[in-house]
Structures are given as structure tokens and as C-alpha cells.
Design a protein around this motif. Structure first.
Motif, PDB file in Angstrom:
ATOM      1  N   VAL A 181       0.849  -1.201   0.000  1.00  0.00           N
ATOM      2  CA  VAL A 181       0.000   0.000   0.000  1.00  0.00           C
ATOM      3  C   VAL A 181       0.883   1.250   0.000  1.00  0.00           C
ATOM      4  O   VAL A 181       1.849   1.344   0.768  1.00  0.00           O
ATOM      5  CB  VAL A 181      -0.931   0.016   1.225  1.00  0.00           C
ATOM      6  CG1 VAL A 181      -1.732   1.312   1.271  1.00  0.00           C
ATOM      7  CG2 VAL A 181      -1.860  -1.185   1.193  1.00  0.00           C
ATOM      8  N   ILE A 182       0.561   2.200  -0.865  1.00  0.00           N
ATOM      9  CA  ILE A 182       1.308   3.460  -0.917  1.00  0.00           C
ATOM     10  C   ILE A 182       0.640   4.426   0.053  1.00  0.00           C
ATOM     11  O   ILE A 182      -0.260   5.197  -0.298  1.00  0.00           O
ATOM     12  CB  ILE A 182       1.330   4.027  -2.350  1.00  0.00           C
ATOM     13  CG1 ILE A 182       1.843   2.968  -3.330  1.00  0.00           C
ATOM     14  CG2 ILE A 182       2.200   5.275  -2.415  1.00  0.00           C
ATOM     15  CD1 ILE A 182       1.810   3.397  -4.772  1.00  0.00           C
ATOM     16  N   THR A 183       1.070   4.370   1.292  1.00  0.00           N
ATOM     17  CA  THR A 183       0.432   5.112   2.377  1.00  0.00           C
ATOM     18  C   THR A 183       0.432   6.617   2.127  1.00  0.00           C
ATOM     19  O   THR A 183      -0.554   7.309   2.424  1.00  0.00           O
ATOM     20  CB  THR A 183       1.149   4.803   3.710  1.00  0.00           C
ATOM     21  OG1 THR A 183       1.219   3.383   3.888  1.00  0.00           O
ATOM     22  CG2 THR A 183       0.397   5.412   4.881  1.00  0.00           C
ATOM     23  N   ARG A 184       1.516   7.113   1.571  1.00  0.00           N
ATOM     24  CA  ARG A 184       1.625   8.562   1.343  1.00  0.00           C
ATOM     25  C   ARG A 184       0.513   9.057   0.423  1.00  0.00           C
ATOM     26  O   ARG A 184      -0.085  10.117   0.680  1.00  0.00           O
ATOM     27  CB  ARG A 184       2.992   8.879   0.740  1.00  0.00           C
ATOM     28  CG  ARG A 184       3.201  10.349   0.432  1.00  0.00           C
ATOM     29  CD  ARG A 184       4.576  10.599  -0.137  1.00  0.00           C
ATOM     30  NE  ARG A 184       4.756  11.985  -0.512  1.00  0.00           N
ATOM     31  CZ  ARG A 184       5.869  12.466  -1.073  1.00  0.00           C
ATOM     32  NH1 ARG A 184       6.886  11.650  -1.308  1.00  0.00           N
ATOM     33  NH2 ARG A 184       5.958  13.743  -1.384  1.00  0.00           N
ATOM     34  N   ASN A 185       0.225   8.314  -0.652  1.00  0.00           N
ATOM     35  CA  ASN A 185      -0.834   8.726  -1.569  1.00  0.00           C
ATOM     36  C   ASN A 185      -2.203   8.681  -0.910  1.00  0.00           C
ATOM     37  O   ASN A 185      -3.077   9.511  -1.198  1.00  0.00           O
ATOM     38  CB  ASN A 185      -0.826   7.834  -2.819  1.00  0.00           C
ATOM     39  CG  ASN A 185       0.344   8.135  -3.737  1.00  0.00           C
ATOM     40  OD1 ASN A 185       1.109   9.061  -3.474  1.00  0.00           O
ATOM     41  ND2 ASN A 185       0.493   7.378  -4.796  1.00  0.00           N
ATOM     42  N   LEU A 186      -2.400   7.706  -0.025  1.00  0.00           N
ATOM     43  CA  LEU A 186      -3.659   7.632   0.706  1.00  0.00           C
ATOM     44  C   LEU A 186      -3.835   8.851   1.603  1.00  0.00           C
ATOM     45  O   LEU A 186      -4.898   9.479   1.630  1.00  0.00           O
ATOM     46  CB  LEU A 186      -3.706   6.354   1.554  1.00  0.00           C
ATOM     47  CG  LEU A 186      -3.760   5.019   0.816  1.00  0.00           C
ATOM     48  CD1 LEU A 186      -3.713   3.865   1.811  1.00  0.00           C
ATOM     49  CD2 LEU A 186      -5.004   4.913  -0.046  1.00  0.00           C
ATOM     50  N   GLN A 187      -2.780   9.199   2.314  1.00  0.00           N
ATOM     51  CA  GLN A 187      -2.853  10.318   3.257  1.00  0.00           C
ATOM     52  C   GLN A 187      -3.062  11.648   2.533  1.00  0.00           C
ATOM     53  O   GLN A 187      -3.868  12.476   2.970  1.00  0.00           O
ATOM     54  CB  GLN A 187      -1.582  10.366   4.105  1.00  0.00           C
ATOM     55  CG  GLN A 187      -1.423   9.165   5.041  1.00  0.00           C
ATOM     56  CD  GLN A 187      -0.081   9.148   5.745  1.00  0.00           C
ATOM     57  OE1 GLN A 187       0.849   9.865   5.375  1.00  0.00           O
ATOM     58  NE2 GLN A 187       0.019   8.330   6.788  1.00  0.00           N
ATOM     59  N   GLU A 188      -2.333  11.835   1.415  1.00  0.00           N
ATOM     60  CA  GLU A 188      -2.422  13.103   0.692  1.00  0.00           C
ATOM     61  C   GLU A 188      -3.793  13.322   0.067  1.00  0.00           C
ATOM     62  O   GLU A 188      -4.184  14.460  -0.203  1.00  0.00           O
ATOM     63  CB  GLU A 188      -1.341  13.171  -0.388  1.00  0.00           C
ATOM     64  CG  GLU A 188       0.071  13.319   0.157  1.00  0.00           C
ATOM     65  CD  GLU A 188       1.112  13.374  -0.937  1.00  0.00           C
ATOM     66  OE1 GLU A 188       0.745  13.125  -2.108  1.00  0.00           O
ATOM     67  OE2 GLU A 188       2.282  13.657  -0.631  1.00  0.00           O
ATOM     68  N   ASN A 189      -4.522  12.228  -0.178  1.00  0.00           N
ATOM     69  CA  ASN A 189      -5.826  12.341  -0.824  1.00  0.00           C
ATOM     70  C   ASN A 189      -6.988  11.970   0.104  1.00  0.00           C
ATOM     71  O   ASN A 189      -8.114  11.762  -0.364  1.00  0.00           O
ATOM     72  CB  ASN A 189      -5.863  11.450  -2.071  1.00  0.00           C
ATOM     73  CG  ASN A 189      -4.920  11.935  -3.150  1.00  0.00           C
ATOM     74  OD1 ASN A 189      -5.243  12.828  -3.920  1.00  0.00           O
ATOM     75  ND2 ASN A 189      -3.724  11.343  -3.198  1.00  0.00           N
ATOM     76  N   ASN A 190      -6.677  11.904   1.408  1.00  0.00           N
ATOM     77  CA  ASN A 190      -7.703  11.631   2.421  1.00  0.00           C
ATOM     78  C   ASN A 190      -8.479  10.341   2.138  1.00  0.00           C
ATOM     79  O   ASN A 190      -9.712  10.316   2.187  1.00  0.00           O
ATOM     80  CB  ASN A 190      -8.676  12.816   2.530  1.00  0.00           C
ATOM     81  CG  ASN A 190      -7.991  14.095   2.982  1.00  0.00           C
ATOM     82  OD1 ASN A 190      -7.151  14.069   3.879  1.00  0.00           O
ATOM     83  ND2 ASN A 190      -8.336  15.209   2.348  1.00  0.00           N
ATOM     84  N   ILE A 191      -7.749   9.298   1.812  1.00  0.00           N
ATOM     85  CA  ILE A 191      -8.347   7.993   1.546  1.00  0.00           C
ATOM     86  C   ILE A 191      -7.977   7.050   2.689  1.00  0.00           C
ATOM     87  O   ILE A 191      -6.807   6.928   3.052  1.00  0.00           O
ATOM     88  CB  ILE A 191      -7.844   7.410   0.204  1.00  0.00           C
ATOM     89  CG1 ILE A 191      -8.211   8.353  -0.958  1.00  0.00           C
ATOM     90  CG2 ILE A 191      -8.434   6.022  -0.040  1.00  0.00           C
ATOM     91  CD1 ILE A 191      -7.605   7.941  -2.287  1.00  0.00           C
ATOM     92  N   GLU A 192      -8.975   6.434   3.263  1.00  0.00           N
ATOM     93  CA  GLU A 192      -8.750   5.508   4.368  1.00  0.00           C
ATOM     94  C   GLU A 192      -8.230   4.166   3.836  1.00  0.00           C
ATOM     95  O   GLU A 192      -8.753   3.638   2.848  1.00  0.00           O
ATOM     96  CB  GLU A 192     -10.042   5.272   5.148  1.00  0.00           C
ATOM     97  CG  GLU A 192     -10.586   6.502   5.852  1.00  0.00           C
ATOM     98  CD  GLU A 192      -9.720   6.913   7.029  1.00  0.00           C
ATOM     99  OE1 GLU A 192      -8.971   6.043   7.542  1.00  0.00           O
ATOM    100  OE2 GLU A 192      -9.776   8.091   7.426  1.00  0.00           O
ATOM    101  N   GLU A 193      -7.210   3.634   4.495  1.00  0.00           N
ATOM    102  CA  GLU A 193      -6.686   2.342   4.082  1.00  0.00           C
ATOM    103  C   GLU A 193      -7.734   1.245   4.262  1.00  0.00           C
ATOM    104  O   GLU A 193      -7.779   0.287   3.475  1.00  0.00           O
ATOM    105  CB  GLU A 193      -5.420   2.005   4.877  1.00  0.00           C
ATOM    106  CG  GLU A 193      -4.752   0.717   4.415  1.00  0.00           C
ATOM    107  CD  GLU A 193      -3.401   0.490   5.061  1.00  0.00           C
ATOM    108  OE1 GLU A 193      -2.910  -0.661   5.014  1.00  0.00           O
ATOM    109  OE2 GLU A 193      -2.825   1.462   5.612  1.00  0.00           O
TER     110      GLU A 193
END
Length: 237
Positions: A181-193
Motif C-alpha cells: 500500500v502506498i500510504t503517502r498517496n492515501l494520506q495526501e488524498n484523504n483515503i482511508e486504508e
């Protein structure tokens, strides 16, 4: 053995010098090459090759030449950004070769531009009949850009006055690569893992099975697994 070691060291220095020079000069030198960019790239390669294996020339002499050439290219590119005449002198102007479905043979002869190459570049632009072209020109970097006549252009939703759904984001968002999982992209786009894990569960896919997962601008999630379940894949060598 000492000579072999020297060549290895010089090669590392050459690679580092070329890499730093390319980073300094930017992407233009290594992508869309004008005549000046082509000359600059070839010369830098030649100097770097001498730096790598020509042991008869001192390292510092070759590196001074390399540094001077990078400096010259940098000054030319910087001046071109500030001055339109300088930019036109080094980069050149686009040349029209087709106008309203007719070939401009004089312009083609000046560039020594052949019909075979023209047809190849037209096909790359999804054009197979020269009569469809309103205008086509050769850009300073050698690529062909073409505008079809109105009756041959693709119909868009705007032409049909259809309402388009607004895009949720501008570019696709990569969520997973190689099962990670690319955590940084999730965080930058407010997407929950957890949302991503729920989507995988709905499709019956395990996290370790995912080679690539990307969220498209329209909000749809694309997932590709290592196993494609294709009996006879066409990409076999």
C-alpha cells in the motif's frame, strides 16, 4: 590491475558527472530534443566516454571540459527562457508541411523530409488519409502535430451538449504497487486504508495478490493481480 581500478573509478565519476549535469539541465535535454539539444547530448556523451576510459587524458582536464560544456548549455537555456529571439535561434520554428489536405513540397524539401516518414508520423497521429488534415507541422523537436478537418474530428460530449460528471481528482491516484500500500498517496488524498481493504475484500482479492491498484479520476478503482487468469497470454516471448 591498477589500470583496471582507474577505469572503474573514472567510470563512476563519469556516470555521476553526467547524472548531475542532466539534473541541472532539466528534462528537455533528455526528452524533446531540438537541434541544439541533440548536439549538446551527443557532445556530453562523448566527453563522458573519454572521462570513463581514456586514461591518457587526465581526469581533471576532461572534467573541466565537461563542466564548461554543461555551463554553456545552462547559459543558453537560461537565456532562451528570457529572450524569444534567442529561443527561436537555437530551437527554431515549426514548419508547416500540410495545409488543407495538400502537401507543401517546398517546405518538405528544405527539411529533407520524406513522404515515407511523413506517412509514418501521420499514422502515429491516427491519420491514414492526408485529405483529412487541415494543417500539419513539424515541431522544432522533429515531431509532427496535426489538426484534422472539422468533419473528421472525434465527437466529444461538448459537441453533443452532454453534461459531464465532474472529475473527483485530476490524475489517477496509485494506491498499491507490488502488493504494498502506498500510504503517502492515501494520506495526501484523504483515503482511508480500510476503504481500500474493503474494496479488495469485495472483489475477493488478497492484499499480497495485488500487483497494481489505482483510483481513476472518475472515482473507479482499477485492480490488477499477479494472476490474470488468461489461458494463453499473448505477451509470452
Amino acid at each position: 590491475m591498477a589500470e583496471h581500478l582507474e577505469i572503474m573509478i573514472r567510470t563512476l565519476i563519469a556516470f555521476a558527472s553526467l547524472f548531475l549535469g542532466a539534473k541541472l539541465l532539466g528534462k528537455q535535454t533528455i526528452s524533446q530534443m531540438t537541434t541544439f539539444d541533440f548536439i549538446a547530448t551527443i557532445t556530453l556523451g562523448s566527453i563522458t566516454a573519454n572521462l570513463a576510459f581514456n586514461t591518457s587524458v587526465p581526469i581533471h582536464s576532461v572534467w573541466i571540459s565537461f563542466a564548461m560544456f554543461v555551463f554553456i548549455i545552462y547559459i543558453v537555456e537560461y537565456t532562451s527562457m528570457k529572450n524569444r529571439k534567442t529561443r527561436k535561434f537555437f530551437a527554431g520554428d515549426p514548419t508547416v508541411i500540410i495545409e488543407n489536405g495538400r502537401l507543401l513540397e517546398g517546405n518538405m524539401r528544405k527539411m529533407r523530409y520524406t513522404l515515407d516518414y511523413m506517412n509514418q508520423q501521420l499514422r502515429e497521429n491516427n491519420i491514414f488519409d492526408v485529405r483529412e488534415v487541415l494543417v500539419a507541422m513539424i515541431e522544432p523537436n522533429g515531431t509532427l502535430t496535426a489538426l484534422k478537418k472539422q468533419e473528421f474530428r472525434e465527437v466529444t460530449k461538448g459537441n453533443l451538449n452532454l453534461i459531464s460528471q465532474p472529475e473527483k481528482h485530476i490524475v489517477p491516484i496509485e494506491l498499491m504497487m507490488d502488493g504494498v500500500v502506498i500510504t503517502r498517496n492515501l494520506q495526501e488524498n484523504n483515503i482511508e486504508e480500510q476503504w481500500l481493504m474493503d474494496q479488495l475484500e469485495k472483489r475477493g482479492v488478497l492484499k499480497k495478490e495485488v500487483m497494481y491498484a489505482v483510483l481513476a479520476p472518475n472515482g473507479k478503482l482499477y485492480i490488477d493481480t499477479y494472476h490474470d487468469f488468461i489461458p494463453q497470454p499473448i505477451d509470452k516471448e
